[in-house]
Enzyme design. Structure first.
Site, mmCIF file in Angstrom:
data_model
loop_
_atom_site.group_PDB
_atom_site.id
_atom_site.type_symbol
_atom_site.label_atom_id
_atom_site.label_comp_id
_atom_site.label_asym_id
_atom_site.label_seq_id
_atom_site.Cartn_x
_atom_site.Cartn_y
_atom_site.Cartn_z
ATOM 1 N N LYS A 134 -5.173 6.355 -9.120
ATOM 2 C CA LYS A 134 -6.060 6.550 -8.158
ATOM 3 C C LYS A 134 -5.556 6.668 -6.871
ATOM 4 O O LYS A 134 -5.219 5.750 -6.294
ATOM 5 C CB LYS A 134 -7.254 5.477 -8.239
ATOM 6 C CG LYS A 134 -8.441 6.048 -7.558
ATOM 7 C CD LYS A 134 -9.257 4.727 -6.861
ATOM 8 C CE LYS A 134 -8.687 4.127 -5.826
ATOM 9 N NZ LYS A 134 -8.713 5.278 -4.473
ATOM 10 N N GLU A 146 1.233 -4.783 -2.636
ATOM 11 C CA GLU A 146 1.601 -4.736 -1.269
ATOM 12 C C GLU A 146 0.563 -4.738 -0.477
ATOM 13 O O GLU A 146 -0.303 -3.710 -0.359
ATOM 14 C CB GLU A 146 2.632 -3.544 -1.072
ATOM 15 C CG GLU A 146 3.615 -3.489 0.145
ATOM 16 C CD GLU A 146 2.801 -2.949 1.179
ATOM 17 O OE1 GLU A 146 2.347 -3.575 1.948
ATOM 18 O OE2 GLU A 146 2.941 -1.629 1.214
ATOM 19 N N CYS A 165 1.614 -0.671 7.442
ATOM 20 C CA CYS A 165 1.391 -2.069 7.215
ATOM 21 C C CYS A 165 2.471 -2.913 7.816
ATOM 22 O O CYS A 165 2.680 -4.153 8.190
ATOM 23 C CB CYS A 165 1.445 -2.514 5.698
ATOM 24 S SG CYS A 165 2.916 -1.578 4.781
ATOM 25 N N GLU A 171 -4.816 -7.179 11.568
ATOM 26 C CA GLU A 171 -3.971 -5.835 11.373
ATOM 27 C C GLU A 171 -4.641 -4.741 12.250
ATOM 28 O O GLU A 171 -5.629 -4.452 11.766
ATOM 29 C CB GLU A 171 -3.789 -5.441 10.047
ATOM 30 C CG GLU A 171 -2.603 -4.501 9.886
ATOM 31 C CD GLU A 171 -2.318 -4.224 8.373
ATOM 32 O OE1 GLU A 171 -1.128 -4.002 7.936
ATOM 33 O OE2 GLU A 171 -3.147 -4.780 7.495
#
Length: 485
Positions: A181, A257, A291, A388
């Site tokens: 996906k 991750e 990230c 973040e």
């Protein structure tokens, strides 16, 4: 090779059991250019029925694919690597159109992603095992490695080619079939990669792709199917936790991750110019939407003023604009919600006492642009110090002692990557050991490489991608006992 990817004739359907097909519902969703807000494509909007067909196709194909030879799998990956490089310009143009990064950076991602295909083509023929004997000498111990089975692969929008290649390549090399996906915001690059793998000779049913505007409607049926044996996900920690709960139902192998909150530490003896260069790379790759992006800048008090001034100057010189235009250094953020988030985080920091040295506001006109921004005197209670950022904002704070900065750097639930700048070898190794992260950049702002094991600890994830151990995530160990007599 005669194959050529035409960006004007992109496949936008689902790819199931070797065939392109519309969604069972016939529904589609829009893909827009974040630099202009214009719709550039309509993509098949898959749902539960399509998900079922995809996982069943992967299940049927698993035994035959597992029986293929390592050389066959290696040759497919090698051909895909060559096709990606031959179509580099087209892939970069697609990527820039759907996610905004400047063309030069998009071409860099194409090369980076292609290297995963080449790396795992070489690892495919090096899957080994072991042979020994029991301590009493009565049995031989034969240890072999086998593919884990059908895999669920879910990728993010920020590196649409590299993240697809980083998951697909080791699965192919290990002999696993897949359901994939891609991200809703950037499906076009992923679909182009699928077309390349098909051209490279990947058999029907090995890779099945369902694009969707409702991730849960597709991924949940895969996770509960009983056919999938592994999930590999890159994305937010919150979603990763949900997938881990779902994986527990069928005791699936999991690679995660997840989010990051990377500290960037500049010690008193650091080479200042090198630190600023590293900061620019660690912060501004992909407009800060990574990230691995440096999130919190801790600079020794003796260097903090000079570092902030030099970084601010470099950031202010970056040219913001449409990634397709020559000379653009910084493209748009991916979406309006991403832009609003960055603007809110900066406003919160300023309200709590931070000062803006450069930037600090969204761009004019259409598109989701935000100026490269440097903040100083950022307090630890500012929201962006624990969130973040995913944008072009460098939040700088100072420190006095090394023990203090290690404590502050580790004061986070995440542990993906940390950056340390120092000219002292002993300090470098001490900080590398002390930082609670899965990766450390010593005097460099770039750690990602297909030859290296990528991943984090704590709530930044499980497992590793890339490197020699990347393929191990897709393999199971089997022990066979063989009597000596």
């Amino acid at each position: 090779m005669s194959f050529s990817l035409d960006p004007t004739a992109l496949r936008t359907d689902l790819f199931i059991d070797g065939a392109w097909r519309p969604a069972a519902s016939s529904q589609t969703f829009e893909v827009e250019n974040p630099a202009t807000g214009e719709v550039i494509a309509r993509v098949a909007d898959g749902g539960p029925d399509d998900a079922r067909l995809a996982i069943e196709a992967a299940g049927r194909a698993q035994a035959g694919w597992a029986a293929s030879t390592p050389r066959q799998r290696a040759d497919i990956l090698r051909k895909a690597y060559e096709l990606v490089l031959e179509n580099s310009d087209a892939l970069a143009a697609i990527m820039t159109a759907e996610m905004g990064k400047p063309l030069a950076e998009a071409k860099g991602e194409v090369a980076y992603g292609a290297e995963f295909l080449r790396w795992f083509s070489e690892e495919a023929v090096r899957v080994g095992g072991d042979h020994t004997s029991t301590v009493d000498g009565n049995n031989r111990i034969l240890i072999t490695k086998e593919p884990v089975g059908p895999c669920v692969l879910v990728t993010p929008w920020n590196f649409p080619l590299a993240m697809g290649a980083r998951k697909i390549a080791p699965a192919v090399a290990a002999g696993c079939t897949m359901v994939f996906k891609p991200a809703e915001l950037t499906p076009l690059t992923s679909l182009a990669l699928v077309e390349i793998l098909r051209e490279a000779g990947l058999p029907d049913g090995v890779l099945n792709v369902v694009t969707t505007s409702s991730a849960a409607s597709v991924v949940e049926p895969w996770m509960s199917s009983g056919i999938a044996r592994k999930v590999s996900f890159t994305g937010s920690t919150a979603v990763g936790k949900l997938l881990l709960e779902q994986a527990a139902g069928n005791v699936m192998r999991s690679s995660m991750e997840l989010g990051g909150n990377a500290p960037f530490i500049v010690l008193a003896d650091a080479d200042l110019e090198r630190a600023v260069d590293g900061a620019l790379k660690a912060k501004m790759r992909n407009m800060g939407e990574a990230c691995t992006a440096a999130n919190r800048f801790f600079v020794h008090r003796n260097l903090a003023g000079d570092f902030a001034e030099k970084l601010s100057k470099r950031m202010s010189e970056l040219r913001v604009g449409n990634g397709a235009q020559d000379g653009t250094d910084v493209g748009p953020l991916i979406s309006l919600s991403g832009l609003d988030k960055v603007e809110s985080l900066v406003a919160d920091a300023v309200q709590k006492g931070a000062r803006v040295l450069t930037g600090g506001r969204r761009g004019d006109g259409p598109g989701y642009f935000y100026e490269p921004t440097v903040l100083v005197d950022v307090p630890d209670d500012a929201e962006l110090m624990s969130t973040e950022i995913f944008g072009p904002v460098a939040a700088i704070t100072s420190f006095d002692s090394e023990d203090e900065v290690i404590c502050r750097a580790n004061d986070t639930p995440w542990g993906l990557v940390g950056y340390v700048f120092t000219q002292d070898v002993d300090k470098a190794m001490r900080f590398s050991a002390a930082l609670e992260v899965g990766m450390v950049g010593l005097n460099t702002g770039l750690v990602s490489n297909p030859a290296a094991p990528f991943g984090g600890i704590k709530q930044s994830g499980l497992g590793r991608e890339g490197g020699k151990i990347g393929i191990e995530e897709f393999l199971e160990y089997k022990y066979t006992a063989i009597p000596v007599h």
